[in-house]
Design a protein around this motif. Sequence first.
Motif, short mmCIF file in Angstrom:
data_model
loop_
_atom_site.label_atom_id
_atom_site.label_comp_id
_atom_site.label_asym_id
_atom_site.label_seq_id
_atom_site.Cartn_x
_atom_site.Cartn_y
_atom_site.Cartn_z
N PHE A 106 0.84 -1.20 0.00
CA PHE A 106 0.00 0.00 0.00
C PHE A 106 0.88 1.25 0.00
O PHE A 106 0.62 2.19 -0.76
N ALA A 107 1.90 1.27 0.83
CA ALA A 107 2.80 2.43 0.90
C ALA A 107 3.48 2.65 -0.45
O ALA A 107 3.66 3.80 -0.88
N ARG A 108 3.85 1.58 -1.13
CA ARG A 108 4.47 1.71 -2.45
C ARG A 108 3.50 2.32 -3.46
O ARG A 108 3.91 3.08 -4.34
N LEU A 109 2.22 1.95 -3.35
CA LEU A 109 1.23 2.58 -4.23
C LEU A 109 1.17 4.08 -3.98
O LEU A 109 1.13 4.89 -4.92
N LEU A 110 1.16 4.46 -2.71
CA LEU A 110 1.10 5.88 -2.36
C LEU A 110 2.33 6.63 -2.89
O LEU A 110 2.24 7.82 -3.19
N GLU A 111 3.45 5.95 -2.98
CA GLU A 111 4.69 6.57 -3.43
C GLU A 111 4.89 6.49 -4.94
O GLU A 111 5.95 6.89 -5.43
N SER A 112 3.90 6.01 -5.67
CA SER A 112 4.04 5.88 -7.12
C SER A 112 4.50 7.20 -7.72
O SER A 112 3.84 8.22 -7.54
N LEU A 142 -8.34 8.30 -9.78
CA LEU A 142 -7.34 8.42 -10.85
C LEU A 142 -7.29 9.83 -11.42
O LEU A 142 -6.22 10.36 -11.69
N PHE A 143 -8.46 10.45 -11.60
CA PHE A 143 -8.47 11.80 -12.16
C PHE A 143 -7.96 12.83 -11.17
O PHE A 143 -7.42 13.85 -11.56
N GLY A 144 -8.11 12.55 -9.90
CA GLY A 144 -7.65 13.49 -8.89
C GLY A 144 -6.31 13.12 -8.30
O GLY A 144 -5.87 13.75 -7.33
N TRP A 145 -5.64 12.09 -8.85
CA TRP A 145 -4.42 11.57 -8.23
C TRP A 145 -3.40 12.68 -8.01
O TRP A 145 -3.07 13.44 -8.90
N GLY A 146 -2.96 12.77 -6.79
CA GLY A 146 -1.98 13.76 -6.36
C GLY A 146 -1.93 13.70 -4.84
O GLY A 146 -2.42 12.75 -4.22
N ASP A 147 -1.37 14.71 -4.24
CA ASP A 147 -1.20 14.71 -2.78
C ASP A 147 -2.52 14.56 -2.04
O ASP A 147 -2.60 13.85 -1.04
N PHE A 148 -3.56 15.24 -2.50
CA PHE A 148 -4.85 15.17 -1.80
C PHE A 148 -5.38 13.74 -1.76
O PHE A 148 -5.76 13.23 -0.70
N VAL A 149 -5.40 13.08 -2.91
CA VAL A 149 -5.92 11.70 -2.97
C VAL A 149 -5.01 10.76 -2.19
O VAL A 149 -5.50 9.88 -1.47
N ARG A 150 -3.71 10.95 -2.29
CA ARG A 150 -2.78 10.11 -1.51
C ARG A 150 -3.11 10.20 -0.02
O ARG A 150 -3.16 9.19 0.68
N LYS A 151 -3.32 11.42 0.47
CA LYS A 151 -3.65 11.61 1.88
C LYS A 151 -4.99 10.97 2.22
O LYS A 151 -5.13 10.33 3.27
N GLN A 152 -5.97 11.12 1.34
CA GLN A 152 -7.28 10.51 1.58
C GLN A 152 -7.15 8.99 1.66
O GLN A 152 -7.77 8.35 2.50
N ALA A 154 -4.44 7.34 2.55
CA ALA A 154 -3.72 7.02 3.79
C ALA A 154 -4.66 7.06 4.99
O ALA A 154 -4.58 6.21 5.88
N TYR A 155 -5.58 8.01 5.00
CA TYR A 155 -6.56 8.08 6.10
C TYR A 155 -7.57 6.93 6.02
O TYR A 155 -8.01 6.43 7.04
N ALA A 156 -7.93 6.52 4.82
CA ALA A 156 -8.96 5.49 4.65
C ALA A 156 -8.44 4.07 4.89
O ALA A 156 -9.21 3.19 5.29
N TYR A 157 -7.18 3.85 4.61
CA TYR A 157 -6.59 2.51 4.79
C TYR A 157 -6.50 2.20 6.28
O TYR A 157 -6.07 3.03 7.07
N ARG A 158 -6.91 1.01 6.66
CA ARG A 158 -6.84 0.61 8.07
C ARG A 158 -5.48 -0.04 8.33
O ARG A 158 -5.28 -1.21 8.02
N TRP A 159 -4.57 0.76 8.86
CA TRP A 159 -3.22 0.28 9.13
C TRP A 159 -3.27 -0.71 10.29
O TRP A 159 -3.87 -0.42 11.33
N PRO A 160 -2.67 -1.87 10.14
CA PRO A 160 -2.68 -2.86 11.22
C PRO A 160 -1.93 -2.35 12.44
O PRO A 160 -0.95 -1.60 12.32
N ASP A 161 -2.40 -2.77 13.61
CA ASP A 161 -1.69 -2.44 14.85
C ASP A 161 -0.40 -3.24 14.90
O ASP A 161 -0.34 -4.39 14.50
#
Length: 165
Positions: A106-112, A142-152, A154-161
């Motif tokens: 997931f982090a690698r996707l965010l760093e694309s 995809l149309f909005g891909w950029g910092d805003f969508v990346r942050k959204q 990151a907030y939506a993904y449920r990071w494991p404890d």
Amino acid sequence: MKAEFLSWWHQLHSETAPGPVRADRASLRRAESVSAVVCLPAYQRIYRRLLDRHEGAPWLPHEQDRIAALIGLAAHLKDQDGSSLPDAMSRRAEGSDRNAVSELRFARLLESPDLDALFVGLRRTLPLIEHRADPARLADDLFGWGDFVRKQWAYAYRWPDKPGA
């Protein structure tokens, strides 16, 4: 344009889709890059449909590339379940403590670094989420891909404890 895209997507995945539509779906699924998608007659047919219904300024090259990425990825989506991609990626099988998509992937996707890298990463990720997500939300992301969508995402993904945290 989104309504026309969704109409095409439903037709593409219909149980009663005629042979030429199924052939288009298969060729789109085989495309390994955005450039490969653009060069397919299957893509050019839907692109022309979208272009015919487009109002406003002509699409810029980066917008055309995003359309190609969307069409290529949408061919892999089999079920429309209303989930955003980060929700689907952090979905866990019953009784599992692991996300469908690992934190690292997931982090690698965010760093694309560009759309091509994102396309390849998502194409490889879709089988992990059983090809289930919302094609309309995929289009928006995809149309909005950029910092805003990346942050959204990151907030939506449920990071494991982490153990011991």
